[in-house]
Design a protein around this motif. Structure first.
Motif: not given
Ligand SMILES: Cc1cc2nc3c(=O)[nH]c(=O)nc-3n(C[C@H](O)[C@H](O)[C@H](O)COP(=O)(O)OP(=O)(O)OC[C@H]3O[C@@H](n4cnc5c(N)ncnc54)[C@H](O)[C@@H]3O)c2cc1C
Length: 506
Positions: A6-9, A18-20, A29-32
């Protein structure tokens, strides 16, 4: 093309982590992607402002923050004989923080590596995928998502995500690649800031504290370790990317202080300038910016985390709502509308601090006058509120004095039988909260169609003249029912629709 995330940081510094955490806690679903192999150990921030601390507590990390502050205070006590870390100042003019509108909303003595450790542990516990030695090198966006090129030790990689958040610091690659405008003023000074080892003799020779001299500013502080800093007003560094060296720091401190100090070892440090620039918008299509990627400035007065973490808290729930498909039209654009003016104010206050710190006779006279003005309580209150973010107020379409402000972490009495709880314990994870302070059943009934996105708590709290308030997940007060006022369903419903979309019927 399907999206992998959904989001890549981009960037696993404090703002990216913090955002993740915000996104993952809200079910995204997030990836840093972080280019460093290991976390940054060099101390930049020695403390963080109250909005940053409240945002971290909103992740359920109040106990971790308290433990880190106690450990830092013990180290300070061993080194300097007193706890407390950096004091509140404006261009080296010290301010009494007890004069803030709400002195309980205070600076928290947790340094940046400790904060990053807390956030990284929490991200792991939430199941956030953090990939180190992954550097964002390219991007392109279309109507459905963003393709992100990544350099890794195993070779180049291309990922797809619905949204990309650039939290990759002051020299942001994402900002550059996505074509954000970055407007502002160039640097005029060189600041050097190092954590050092000094001999006992050097520690005795160099006066402690913040000093204005005829050559600039020098600081000798002891927070956890000896810290020595200088500011010279002879232009920006020739190479802004060159690391600080022991010889460079030592020579600068000698020039400014007039003391022939010997620095035994430079443990970590930074060179910076007062270039003050800001992205002209924080969103271009599916690419967003937060923290230092969105704004750069001189680190005077320790405000970067307070603004950067509040950026992340403002963006996190809005982006989660967008991903989950319930965001009302325009919600994501309120991120720029609300946060851009805050950083514009930050840039200006760091420019004003630079002006107050210059060594010329005119600036010295200005500094003396300004110091005299800070003897007036309303002046100090105004500056401390500005620096700690207590004067932040977003336009939420309600003219009650509390509407649009970020609510402090109020202790809640009676919310859970026998347990001490605070507002931040009940708020966040992408959900809003109706705080019912007077047992108003009709108000609680009013939010029923939004119960999937807004929780309810009935409790007593120290808020004068208020029967109920609606809070967004970032703690912003979106609607207020004054004490004893008639309940107008359409006012609450309007606020709920603005921030939480259409309610569910049946
Ligand atoms: C000397 C100094 C003292 C300071 N003191 C204070 C203080 O007392 N209080 C305070 O609140 N603030 C202070 N600040 C400011 C504070 O340190 C910053 O505001 C804060 O670090 C911003 O966090 P960030 O996550 O936005 O950026 P960063 O901390 O810069 O993190 C960005 C991350 O992105 C990664 N990255 C960069 N490019 C890429 C890429 N292409 N792909 C993947 N990853 C990438 C970087 O490796 C880094 O880990 C100070 C700053 C300095 C320099």
């Amino acid at each position: 093309m399907t999206n992998d995330f959904d989001v890549v940081v981009a960037g696993g510094g404090p703002v990216g982590l913090m955002l993740a955490c915000e996104l993952r806690a809200a079910g995204v679903a997030v990836l840093v992607l972080e280019r460093r192999a290991r976390p940054e150990r060099a101390v930049k921030a020695g403390s963080m402002g109250p909005l940053a601390a409240e945002a971290v507590r909103g992740l359920g990390l109040g106990a971790e923050l308290r433990a880190a502050e106690e450990a830092a205070n013990e180290r300070d006590l061993r080194l300097t004989g007193k706890p407390g870390g950096p004091r509140e100042h404006f261009g080296g003019i010290f301010l009494d923080p007890s004069l803030a509108s709400d002195p309980d909303r205070r600076r928290v003595r947790v340094d940046q590596p400790a904060l990053e450790d807390i956030l990284a542990r929490h991200a792991r516990s939430l199941g956030v995928d953090v990939r180190r030695e992954h550097e964002v090198t390219g991007l392109s966006q279309d109507g459905d998502g963003v393709s992100v090129d990544v350099a890794t030790p195993a070779g180049a990689l291309r990922l797809r995500c619905a949204y990309l958040a650039g939290c990759d610091g002051g020299r942001s690659t994402v900002r550059e690649l996505a074509g954000f405008g970055f407007a502002g003023t160039p640097g005029s000074l060189t600041g050097r800031d190092g954590v050092v080892r000094l001999s006992e003799e050097a520690r005795r020779a160099l006066p402690r504290g913040f000093h204005h001299t005829e050559r600039g500013v020098f600081v000798f502080a002891g927070f956890g370790a000896d810290r020595v800093a200088s500011v010279e007003f002879d232009g920006p560094p020739a190479d802004p990317a060159a690391p600080l060296t022991l010889a460079d720091l030592e020579a600068s401190v000698r020039r400014v202080s007039g003391v022939e100090v010997v620095i035994d070892e430079l443990l970590s440090g930074f060179v910076y300038t007062d270039e003050a620039r800001q992205a002209t918008t924080y969103r271009r299509g599916r690419v967003l910016l937060a923290g230092d990627a969105a704004h750069v400035y001189a680190p005077f007065g320790g405000q970067g985390l307070n603004v950067g973490l509040a950026d992340a808290a403002n963006l996190g729930w809005k982006l989660a709502a967008q991903v989950h498909g319930w965001a009302p039209a325009g919600l994501l654009d309120t991120y720029t509308a609300e946060r851009h003016p805050v950083a514009a104010g930050l840039l200006d206050n760091t420019r004003a601090q630079a002006a107050l710190m210059r060594p010329d006779p005119q600036s010295r006279a200005l500094r003396e006058l300004f110091a005299e003005f800070t003897g007036l309580e309303p002046v100090t209150r105004r500056i401390v509120d500005m620096k700690t973010g207590q004067s932040v107020r977003y336009a939420v379409g309600d003219d009650h004095p509390l509407a649009g402000t970020l609510c402090p972490d109020l202790p809640l009495d009676g919310a859970v039988a026998g347990a001490a709880t605070t507002l931040r314990d009940r708020l966040g994870r992408g959900r809003g909260l109706l705080l019912d302070l007077a047992g108003r059943a009709e108000v609680r009934a009013g939010i029923a169609p939004w119960s999937a996105r807004v929780g309810t708590v009935t409790a007593r709290a120290k808020v004068d003249g208020v029967d109920a308030m609606l809070l967004r997940p970032d703690g912003c007060v979106a609607w207020v029912l004054p004490q004893g006022a008639a309940y107008r369903a359409e006012a609450l419903t309007g606020a709920l629709r603005t921030w939480f979309g259409e309610g569910e019927t049946g």
